[in-house]
Design an enzyme around this catalytic site. Sequence first.
Site, PDB file in Angstrom:
ATOM      1  N   LEU A  33      -4.859   6.728   7.949  1.00  6.51           N
ATOM      2  CA  LEU A  33      -3.604   7.430   8.321  1.00  6.51           C
ATOM      3  C   LEU A  33      -2.602   6.503   9.032  1.00  6.51           C
ATOM      4  CD1 LEU A  33      -4.992  10.805   9.313  1.00  6.51           C
ATOM      5  CD2 LEU A  33      -4.142  10.229   7.336  1.00  6.51           C
ATOM      6  N   SER A 115      -0.313  -5.089  -8.379  1.00  2.12           N
ATOM      7  CA  SER A 115       1.067  -5.158  -8.125  1.00  2.12           C
ATOM      8  C   SER A 115       1.706  -6.254  -9.111  1.00  2.12           C
ATOM      9  CB  SER A 115       1.624  -5.595  -6.773  1.00  2.12           C
ATOM     10  OG  SER A 115       3.132  -5.839  -6.949  1.00  2.12           O
ATOM     11  N   TYR A 139       2.429 -10.583   0.337  1.00  2.00           N
ATOM     12  CA  TYR A 139       1.973  -9.428  -0.324  1.00  2.00           C
ATOM     13  C   TYR A 139       1.351  -9.559  -1.585  1.00  2.00           C
ATOM     14  CZ  TYR A 139       2.255  -4.916  -2.662  1.00  2.00           C
ATOM     15  OH  TYR A 139       1.444  -3.851  -3.649  1.00  2.00           O
ATOM     16  N   LYS A 143      -2.571  -9.151  -3.269  1.00  2.00           N
ATOM     17  CA  LYS A 143      -3.116  -8.286  -4.289  1.00  2.00           C
ATOM     18  C   LYS A 143      -3.845  -9.177  -5.481  1.00  2.00           C
ATOM     19  CE  LYS A 143      -1.688  -4.083  -3.512  1.00  2.00           C
ATOM     20  NZ  LYS A 143      -2.419  -3.129  -3.628  1.00  2.00           N
TER      21      LYS A 143
END
Length: 326
Positions: A33, A115, A139, A143
């Site tokens: 969350l 990605s 990022y 990945k």
Amino acid sequence: MKVLIAGGAGYIGSHCVKIMSEKGYDVVVLDNLSTGHRAAVKEKLYVGDIRDRAFLDDLFAREKVDAVIHFCAKSLVGFSMKEPLDYFHNNVYGTLVLLQAMEKAGVKKIVFSSSAAVYGDHEKMPITEDYPTNPTSTYGETKLMMEKMMKWAEIAHGFKYASLRYFNVAGADPDGTIGEDHRPETHLIPIVLQAALGKREFVEVYGNDYPTPDGTCIRDYIHVVDLIDAHIRALEYLMEGGESEIFNLGSQDGYSVLEIIEAAREVTGIDIKQRIAPRRPGDPAKLVASSEKIERVLGWKPLFGIKEIIRDAWRFHKTHPNGFDS
Ligand code: UDP
């Protein structure tokens, strides 16, 4: 079949949870969350972090899952450049602990949300899976490292994985109950719709001097419902004994920033204002993926075009002007 959807309270994950449970899959959700929303999930949710091995061991002991779909990741290119170690810790270390826990629990099938950022800059479009990988952001690097871990875990431990590499996901479930709610919002389509709602005065167009027909960046947009269809096909493929594979997901069509804003004006009937702003660092001029391989191997084809993407996103935005707090 029981499936653990890791990161299932996030934008893409929550669509996966909803669509798979509507199709009759038994789904269990895990999310910390940090960016996901509790309100986006109606199914059984375990709140915890994939970096917490004890939490994962307990979850796998309680829930005899057959496979995992893994969406847990921090995913903002710009932030990843400012906080690279945080991205490695969350994405790479998190995936490492998840794979270790899966190995111990004997769960060896994983569909992974990768990605197209793993490719880096390329001149020739559309990008196919055999293009060299050379990420230009932390990022993208995380990945790629996550994919590599799966590759070596396959050799040593018999994992089977399907890695789906995609660019721009947008749209929302057509029933309008869940959709995209990032804070802060950085993605073009929700920003354009926030401008349509009057929550922003105008859309900033990041650069109009790119080598594209109208000077603005071209991207490949996929409807989130089409994207989840690809994840389900990949899962079924692995469960039927398919070999590990990497698939690109794209629509084959690219749209410029100005074309997206114009399409949103048509869909909403609202005169959305725009202003040209400086380029955003790190944005390549054009990114379009080839989906030839996934169409050939899994029979996947996107069903929704840009108007449907914006129409469904608009339905969620109109009914949830403050996202899940509405
Ligand atoms: N973009 C823009 N204004 C915005 C947000 C995005 O012009 O307020 C452009 C951005 O430069 C890129 C495209 O829209 O060319 C899509 O950006 P987004 O952040 O949605 O996805 P990305 O391509 O970075 O994954």
